[in-house]
Scaffold this motif. Structure first.
Motif, PDB file in Angstrom:
ATOM      1  N   ASN A 197      49.398  36.036  20.787  1.00 33.55           N
ATOM      2  CA  ASN A 197      50.411  37.162  21.453  1.00 33.55           C
ATOM      3  C   ASN A 197      51.631  37.058  20.904  1.00 33.55           C
ATOM      4  O   ASN A 197      52.315  38.148  20.554  1.00 33.55           O
ATOM      5  N   LEU A 198      52.407  35.937  20.874  1.00 34.74           N
ATOM      6  CA  LEU A 198      53.735  35.982  20.435  1.00 34.74           C
ATOM      7  C   LEU A 198      53.968  34.932  19.213  1.00 34.74           C
ATOM      8  O   LEU A 198      53.400  33.688  19.224  1.00 34.74           O
ATOM      9  N   TRP A 199      54.318  35.596  18.126  1.00 34.52           N
ATOM     10  CA  TRP A 199      54.453  34.778  16.876  1.00 34.52           C
ATOM     11  C   TRP A 199      56.269  34.765  16.607  1.00 34.52           C
ATOM     12  O   TRP A 199      57.059  35.442  16.786  1.00 34.52           O
ATOM     13  N   VAL A 200      56.568  33.336  16.391  1.00 33.08           N
ATOM     14  CA  VAL A 200      57.973  33.004  16.147  1.00 33.08           C
ATOM     15  C   VAL A 200      57.910  32.527  14.673  1.00 33.08           C
ATOM     16  O   VAL A 200      57.374  31.743  14.169  1.00 33.08           O
ATOM     17  N   GLU A 201      59.189  32.973  14.236  1.00 37.75           N
ATOM     18  CA  GLU A 201      59.940  32.345  12.945  1.00 37.75           C
ATOM     19  C   GLU A 201      61.064  31.463  13.202  1.00 37.75           C
ATOM     20  O   GLU A 201      61.734  31.770  14.107  1.00 37.75           O
ATOM     21  N   GLY A 202      61.200  30.500  12.355  1.00 32.35           N
ATOM     22  CA  GLY A 202      62.475  29.699  12.247  1.00 32.35           C
ATOM     23  C   GLY A 202      62.168  28.268  12.809  1.00 32.35           C
ATOM     24  O   GLY A 202      63.201  27.467  12.565  1.00 32.35           O
ATOM     25  N   TRP A 203      60.996  27.973  13.123  1.00 31.29           N
ATOM     26  CA  TRP A 203      60.973  26.747  13.540  1.00 31.29           C
ATOM     27  C   TRP A 203      60.370  26.010  12.070  1.00 31.29           C
ATOM     28  O   TRP A 203      59.713  26.763  11.317  1.00 31.29           O
ATOM     29  N   ALA A 204      60.377  24.197  12.200  1.00 26.27           N
ATOM     30  CA  ALA A 204      59.710  23.635  11.155  1.00 26.27           C
ATOM     31  C   ALA A 204      58.206  23.893  11.100  1.00 26.27           C
ATOM     32  O   ALA A 204      57.539  23.968  12.334  1.00 26.27           O
ATOM     33  N   PRO A 205      57.331  23.980   9.990  1.00 26.04           N
ATOM     34  CA  PRO A 205      56.024  23.897   9.982  1.00 26.04           C
ATOM     35  C   PRO A 205      55.422  22.978  10.978  1.00 26.04           C
ATOM     36  O   PRO A 205      55.776  21.716  11.041  1.00 26.04           O
ATOM     37  N   TRP A 206      54.678  23.128  11.739  1.00 29.33           N
ATOM     38  CA  TRP A 206      53.936  22.449  12.874  1.00 29.33           C
ATOM     39  C   TRP A 206      54.803  21.812  13.801  1.00 29.33           C
ATOM     40  O   TRP A 206      54.168  21.013  14.748  1.00 29.33           O
ATOM     41  N   ALA A 207      55.971  22.491  14.234  1.00 27.85           N
ATOM     42  CA  ALA A 207      56.882  21.760  15.267  1.00 27.85           C
ATOM     43  C   ALA A 207      56.280  21.956  16.555  1.00 27.85           C
ATOM     44  O   ALA A 207      56.559  21.504  17.665  1.00 27.85           O
ATOM     45  N   GLU A 208      55.313  23.176  16.806  1.00 27.48           N
ATOM     46  CA  GLU A 208      54.900  23.688  17.941  1.00 27.48           C
ATOM     47  C   GLU A 208      53.750  22.815  18.583  1.00 27.48           C
ATOM     48  O   GLU A 208      53.548  22.670  19.680  1.00 27.48           O
ATOM     49  N   ARG A 209      53.301  21.849  17.715  1.00 26.73           N
ATOM     50  CA  ARG A 209      52.461  20.612  18.021  1.00 26.73           C
ATOM     51  C   ARG A 209      53.146  19.623  19.148  1.00 26.73           C
ATOM     52  O   ARG A 209      52.360  19.158  19.773  1.00 26.73           O
ATOM     53  N   ASP A 210      54.241  19.804  19.092  1.00 27.76           N
ATOM     54  CA  ASP A 210      55.183  18.852  20.126  1.00 27.76           C
ATOM     55  C   ASP A 210      55.482  19.664  21.343  1.00 27.76           C
ATOM     56  O   ASP A 210      56.413  19.045  22.144  1.00 27.76           O
ATOM     57  N   LEU A 211      55.375  20.767  21.511  1.00 24.29           N
ATOM     58  CA  LEU A 211      55.826  21.735  22.425  1.00 24.29           C
ATOM     59  C   LEU A 211      55.034  21.442  23.879  1.00 24.29           C
ATOM     60  O   LEU A 211      55.731  21.727  25.148  1.00 24.29           O
ATOM     61  N   PRO A 212      53.755  21.067  24.176  1.00 20.06           N
ATOM     62  CA  PRO A 212      53.145  20.987  25.377  1.00 20.06           C
ATOM     63  C   PRO A 212      53.999  19.968  26.299  1.00 20.06           C
ATOM     64  O   PRO A 212      54.361  19.000  26.102  1.00 20.06           O
ATOM     65  N   GLY A 213      54.216  20.917  27.521  1.00 23.87           N
ATOM     66  CA  GLY A 213      55.052  20.107  28.446  1.00 23.87           C
ATOM     67  C   GLY A 213      56.432  20.604  28.545  1.00 23.87           C
ATOM     68  O   GLY A 213      57.190  20.241  29.503  1.00 23.87           O
ATOM     69  N   LYS A 214      56.857  21.201  27.490  1.00 23.38           N
ATOM     70  CA  LYS A 214      58.151  21.653  27.404  1.00 23.38           C
ATOM     71  C   LYS A 214      58.294  23.243  27.819  1.00 23.38           C
ATOM     72  O   LYS A 214      57.366  23.843  27.998  1.00 23.38           O
ATOM     73  N   ARG A 215      59.474  23.705  28.032  1.00 26.09           N
ATOM     74  CA  ARG A 215      59.745  24.945  28.418  1.00 26.09           C
ATOM     75  C   ARG A 215      60.563  25.689  27.253  1.00 26.09           C
ATOM     76  O   ARG A 215      61.372  25.322  26.829  1.00 26.09           O
ATOM     77  N   LEU A 216      60.290  26.944  27.409  1.00 27.01           N
ATOM     78  CA  LEU A 216      60.872  27.909  26.299  1.00 27.01           C
ATOM     79  C   LEU A 216      61.636  28.963  27.075  1.00 27.01           C
ATOM     80  O   LEU A 216      61.174  29.630  27.951  1.00 27.01           O
ATOM     81  N   ARG A 217      62.662  29.518  26.581  1.00 31.08           N
ATOM     82  CA  ARG A 217      63.262  30.908  27.020  1.00 31.08           C
ATOM     83  C   ARG A 217      63.174  31.574  25.897  1.00 31.08           C
ATOM     84  O   ARG A 217      63.488  31.684  24.620  1.00 31.08           O
ATOM     85  N   ILE A 218      62.429  32.940  25.966  1.00 27.02           N
ATOM     86  CA  ILE A 218      62.232  33.796  25.069  1.00 27.02           C
ATOM     87  C   ILE A 218      62.828  35.365  25.867  1.00 27.02           C
ATOM     88  O   ILE A 218      62.177  35.713  26.846  1.00 27.02           O
ATOM     89  N   GLY A 219      63.857  35.816  25.272  1.00 31.24           N
ATOM     90  CA  GLY A 219      64.421  36.940  25.893  1.00 31.24           C
ATOM     91  C   GLY A 219      64.951  36.620  27.510  1.00 31.24           C
ATOM     92  O   GLY A 219      65.421  35.590  27.399  1.00 31.24           O
ATOM     93  N   ALA A 220      64.368  37.381  28.173  1.00 29.69           N
ATOM     94  CA  ALA A 220      64.917  37.062  29.725  1.00 29.69           C
ATOM     95  C   ALA A 220      63.613  36.261  30.278  1.00 29.69           C
ATOM     96  O   ALA A 220      63.790  35.985  31.598  1.00 29.69           O
ATOM     97  N   ALA A 221      62.765  36.028  29.894  1.00 29.85           N
ATOM     98  CA  ALA A 221      61.534  35.217  30.468  1.00 29.85           C
ATOM     99  C   ALA A 221      61.659  33.748  29.831  1.00 29.85           C
ATOM    100  O   ALA A 221      62.000  33.263  29.111  1.00 29.85           O
ATOM    101  N   VAL A 222      61.021  32.808  31.036  1.00 25.93           N
ATOM    102  CA  VAL A 222      60.764  31.331  30.611  1.00 25.93           C
ATOM    103  C   VAL A 222      59.455  31.244  30.893  1.00 25.93           C
ATOM    104  O   VAL A 222      58.715  31.711  31.719  1.00 25.93           O
ATOM    105  N   LEU A 223      58.882  30.363  29.672  1.00 24.55           N
ATOM    106  CA  LEU A 223      57.487  29.809  29.575  1.00 24.55           C
ATOM    107  C   LEU A 223      57.306  28.332  29.438  1.00 24.55           C
ATOM    108  O   LEU A 223      58.293  27.746  28.906  1.00 24.55           O
ATOM    109  N   GLU A 224      56.243  27.837  30.103  1.00 24.60           N
ATOM    110  CA  GLU A 224      56.074  26.384  29.984  1.00 24.60           C
ATOM    111  C   GLU A 224      54.610  26.294  29.220  1.00 24.60           C
ATOM    112  O   GLU A 224      53.642  26.802  29.456  1.00 24.60           O
ATOM    113  N   VAL A 225      55.015  25.571  27.959  1.00 25.73           N
ATOM    114  CA  VAL A 225      53.761  25.292  27.300  1.00 25.73           C
ATOM    115  C   VAL A 225      52.756  24.363  27.755  1.00 25.73           C
ATOM    116  O   VAL A 225      53.323  23.356  28.208  1.00 25.73           O
TER     117      VAL A 225
END
Length: 251
Positions: free
Chosen positions: A166-194
């Motif tokens: 659904n949502l593709w992000v650029e600018g992170w280090a490769p594979w950095a998203e593997r450490d995201l479960p349990g964390k929250r992200l703000r994208i635009g006006a929305a907040v998501l929890e991985v």
């Protein structure tokens, strides 16, 4: 760790076409709007049609069973109809909620579905329920840097549409998203929890441009990271509009 939202993709009919869009309103506890609203069940489905609740992916037509489906693209029209295109089929515009168009859609799909598999049966929809692979109302989140790293390991460019994200992000280090479960992200006006990583299947072995298997993706993922994970599932906990170019910030 801040990135930028570069692609928003929805899949109105499960496993049958993808569509890039520029902006979308996210709602708390819901999937991306118009993502997996419909699905096509087959003759071996373990429920009576019409479907009344979420059902497992094995009940529906999927790219893992029919690689040709991976080459379908979709475009939603202003009137709610969907135009489907495939390199080997004439384009089809239909309203998946109309009985006569459902029959046309199933006929359009038959040549793309193996004759050895249970035949396409019916177009299914459950109001308020996304017919995604997971029962939870997740939005999928993926990294372009990880996709590039995957392509470098494969020795070729890899289409992001192999992963039906659904949502593709650029600018992170490769594979950095593997450490995201349990964390929250703000994208635009929305907040998501991985919530968790996405475990991939053999559908990712297919080139979406041709609908043919050309890469042992699962072997590649396992060689790189020791598992079949690529991308993450996330839950919308604060709704708001997201737009291409929005910063993606880890809170």
């Amino acid at each position: 760790m801040t990135g930028r939202l570069t692609h928003i993709v929805r899949h109105p009919i499960k496993s049958i076409g993808h569509e890039d869009i520029d902006s979308a309103p996210l709602h708390q506890g819901r999937v991306l709007p118009f993502d997996r609203v419909w699905a096509v069940s087959h003759q071996a489905a373990k429920f009576d049609s019409p479907l009344r609740d979420w059902a497992r992916k094995s009940n529906f037509l999927r790219g893992v069973a029919a690689p040709q489906l991976m080459a379908v693209t979709a475009q939603m029209q202003a009137d709610g109809q969907i135009t489907l295109r495939h390199p080997d089929r004439a384009a089809l515009t239909c309203d998946p909620d109309r009985a006569e168009d459902q029959a046309r859609l199933i006929d359009w799909l038959r040549p793309l579905w193996p004759e050895t598999r249970p035949a396409p049966r019916a177009v299914e929809r459950v109001d308020g329920v996304a017919l995604s692979d997971m029962a939870e109302p997740y939005v999928s989140l993926l990294s372009l840097a990880s996709l590039e790293a995957l392509g470098q390991a494969a020795g070729r460019q890899i289409s992001r549409h192999r992963f039906r994200g659904n949502l593709w992000v650029e600018g992170w280090a490769p594979w950095a998203e593997r450490d995201l479960p349990g964390k929250r992200l703000r994208i635009g006006a929305a907040v998501l929890e991985v919530a968790m990583p996405i475990t991939r299947c053999r559908a990712t072995c297919t080139d979406p441009a041709t609908g043919t298997e050309d890469l042992e993706m699962l072997e590649l993922l396992e060689r790189l990271n020791g598992d079949w994970h690529f991308g993450c599932y996330a839950t919308v906990i604060e709704g708001g509009t997201i737009t291409l170019g929005d910063p993606v910030e880890v809170l």
